[in-house]
Design a protein around this motif. Structure first.
Motif, short mmCIF file in Angstrom:
data_model
loop_
_atom_site.label_atom_id
_atom_site.label_comp_id
_atom_site.label_asym_id
_atom_site.label_seq_id
_atom_site.Cartn_x
_atom_site.Cartn_y
_atom_site.Cartn_z
N GLY A 187 31.96 -15.25 -24.39
CA GLY A 187 32.40 -16.55 -24.87
C GLY A 187 32.37 -17.62 -23.80
N LEU A 188 32.48 -17.22 -22.55
CA LEU A 188 32.49 -18.16 -21.43
C LEU A 188 31.13 -18.28 -20.76
CD1 LEU A 188 35.88 -17.16 -19.72
CD2 LEU A 188 35.43 -19.19 -21.13
N ASN A 189 30.42 -17.17 -20.65
CA ASN A 189 29.16 -17.15 -19.92
C ASN A 189 28.24 -16.11 -20.57
OD1 ASN A 189 27.10 -17.06 -17.95
ND2 ASN A 189 28.54 -17.53 -16.31
N PRO A 190 27.60 -16.48 -21.68
CA PRO A 190 26.84 -15.48 -22.44
C PRO A 190 25.69 -14.83 -21.67
CG PRO A 190 26.46 -17.71 -23.29
CD PRO A 190 27.61 -17.79 -22.34
N GLN A 191 25.00 -15.60 -20.83
CA GLN A 191 23.88 -15.01 -20.09
C GLN A 191 24.37 -13.98 -19.07
OE1 GLN A 191 24.22 -18.32 -20.58
NE2 GLN A 191 22.46 -18.79 -21.89
N ALA A 192 25.39 -14.35 -18.32
CA ALA A 192 25.94 -13.40 -17.34
C ALA A 192 26.51 -12.18 -18.04
CB ALA A 192 27.01 -14.08 -16.49
N ALA A 193 27.20 -12.39 -19.15
CA ALA A 193 27.79 -11.26 -19.87
C ALA A 193 26.73 -10.30 -20.39
CB ALA A 193 28.66 -11.78 -21.02
N ALA A 194 25.59 -10.84 -20.81
CA ALA A 194 24.50 -10.00 -21.32
C ALA A 194 23.95 -9.08 -20.23
CB ALA A 194 23.39 -10.86 -21.89
N VAL A 195 24.06 -9.54 -18.99
CA VAL A 195 23.57 -8.74 -17.86
C VAL A 195 24.67 -7.82 -17.33
CG1 VAL A 195 22.72 -8.86 -15.47
CG2 VAL A 195 21.85 -10.46 -17.20
N TYR A 196 25.86 -8.37 -17.16
CA TYR A 196 26.93 -7.64 -16.48
C TYR A 196 27.78 -6.77 -17.40
CZ TYR A 196 25.72 -10.29 -12.33
OH TYR A 196 25.05 -10.81 -11.26
N LYS A 197 27.42 -6.70 -18.67
CA LYS A 197 28.13 -5.78 -19.56
C LYS A 197 27.91 -4.33 -19.14
CE LYS A 197 24.29 -5.56 -22.90
NZ LYS A 197 23.86 -5.91 -24.28
N HIS A 198 26.90 -4.11 -18.31
CA HIS A 198 26.59 -2.75 -17.87
C HIS A 198 27.35 -2.36 -16.60
CE1 HIS A 198 23.25 -2.58 -20.71
NE2 HIS A 198 22.82 -3.75 -20.26
N VAL A 199 28.12 -3.28 -16.02
CA VAL A 199 28.83 -2.98 -14.77
C VAL A 199 29.86 -1.87 -15.00
CG1 VAL A 199 30.46 -3.91 -13.08
CG2 VAL A 199 28.49 -5.27 -13.77
N THR A 200 29.84 -0.89 -14.10
CA THR A 200 30.79 0.22 -14.17
C THR A 200 31.81 0.12 -13.04
OG1 THR A 200 29.49 1.65 -12.71
CG2 THR A 200 28.93 1.69 -15.08
N GLN A 201 32.82 0.96 -13.10
CA GLN A 201 33.80 1.00 -12.02
C GLN A 201 33.14 1.39 -10.70
OE1 GLN A 201 36.83 -0.06 -12.36
NE2 GLN A 201 37.59 0.45 -10.30
N ASP A 202 32.17 2.27 -10.78
CA ASP A 202 31.45 2.66 -9.56
C ASP A 202 30.70 1.47 -8.96
OD1 ASP A 202 32.35 5.25 -9.66
OD2 ASP A 202 30.52 6.05 -10.62
N ASP A 203 30.12 0.63 -9.82
CA ASP A 203 29.43 -0.57 -9.33
C ASP A 203 30.40 -1.47 -8.58
OD1 ASP A 203 26.86 0.02 -10.39
OD2 ASP A 203 27.50 -0.72 -12.36
N LEU A 204 31.61 -1.63 -9.12
CA LEU A 204 32.61 -2.47 -8.47
C LEU A 204 33.02 -1.90 -7.11
CD1 LEU A 204 34.90 -3.35 -11.50
CD2 LEU A 204 33.31 -4.87 -10.34
N ILE A 205 33.17 -0.59 -7.06
CA ILE A 205 33.54 0.05 -5.80
C ILE A 205 32.45 -0.11 -4.76
CG2 ILE A 205 34.00 2.28 -4.71
CD1 ILE A 205 35.41 3.08 -7.35
N ILE A 206 31.19 0.06 -5.19
CA ILE A 206 30.06 -0.12 -4.28
C ILE A 206 30.01 -1.56 -3.76
CG2 ILE A 206 27.54 -0.21 -4.14
CD1 ILE A 206 27.50 2.13 -6.13
N GLY A 207 30.30 -2.50 -4.65
CA GLY A 207 30.19 -3.91 -4.31
C GLY A 207 31.22 -4.40 -3.32
N VAL A 208 32.36 -3.72 -3.27
CA VAL A 208 33.39 -4.17 -2.33
C VAL A 208 33.43 -3.28 -1.10
CG1 VAL A 208 34.78 -5.21 -4.15
CG2 VAL A 208 35.21 -2.83 -3.50
#
Length: 208
Positions: A187-208
């Motif tokens: 609802g706020l950022n449809p393009q980003a959401a279409a891409v980042y809907k696949h983000v997992t908890q592991d992705d977040l851990i890797i990213g930080v």
């Protein structure tokens, strides 16, 4: 004071034209020729250094602070190990300019982005959120370019303090990383959401 008419007077030196100021040595302005038009919301164009063949996209935001903010965002991405073009800023008689070095061989792949198949996207989502890059994906999925199956973030103008078109984020830029949620909110950022809907908890851990 009127100039002296005494023929024996010492000549008055002509003040030298100040050198352009920036964060890095850049092409000599006279060596650049424009080979392409504006892309995005800020005035600019594609230029080529006639001596080296190097291509740069040069844009001219009206706010010098916005230019420095965009380059800083790019440098922080680079420091975090995220692929971005080489970026610099310059002040010269034409104003403040942002130079982004063109990466040959990259192209768009909206289908691959939305399928979660492009390397360097999901595992760097936490960096996108940390830098508050609201326009990381782009309206046409054109800010996440792809080369050899890996993402390159080519426009960092919506990171940190400023929106993509140059307006300040104001109170929406703070010490809370709300982009962890907002970049995945259709609802706020449809393009980003279409891409980042696949983000997992592991992705977040890797990213930080």
């Amino acid at each position: 004071k009127a100039p002296s008419t005494d023929p024996d007077a010492a000549p008055v030196a002509t003040p030298a034209t100040p050198e352009p100021k920036g964060d890095h040595p850049l092409p000599v302005l006279d060596d650049l020729t424009q080979i392409g038009g504006q892309g995005g919301s800020n005035p600019g164009g594609l230029y080529q250094d006639t001596k080296t063949g190097t291509k740069w996209y040069i844009k001219r935001p009206s706010n010098p602070d916005q230019a420095r903010n965009e380059v800083l965002t790019g440098k922080l991405y680079e420091a975090a190990g995220v692929d971005v073009p080489e970026m610099h800023w310059r002040n010269d008689p034409q104003g403040t300019q942002i130079y982004s070095k063109i990466v040959d061989g990259m192209g768009q792949d909206a289908k691959g982005l939305k399928a979660g198949k492009i390397k360097g996207v999901l595992d760097n989502f936490a960096v996108d959120a940390w830098l508050a890059n609201w326009d990381v994906v782009g309206l046409g999925y054109d800010n996440l370019m792809v080369k050899a199956g890996r993402a390159i973030r080519i426009d960092t103008g919506a990171g940190l303090l400023y929106r993509a078109q140059g307006g300040p984020k104001g109170a929406n830029w703070n010490d809370q990383v709300g982009e962890i949620d907002s970049l995945r909110d259709a609802g706020l950022n449809p393009q980003a959401a279409a891409v980042y809907k696949h983000v997992t908890q592991d992705d977040l851990i890797i990213g930080v």
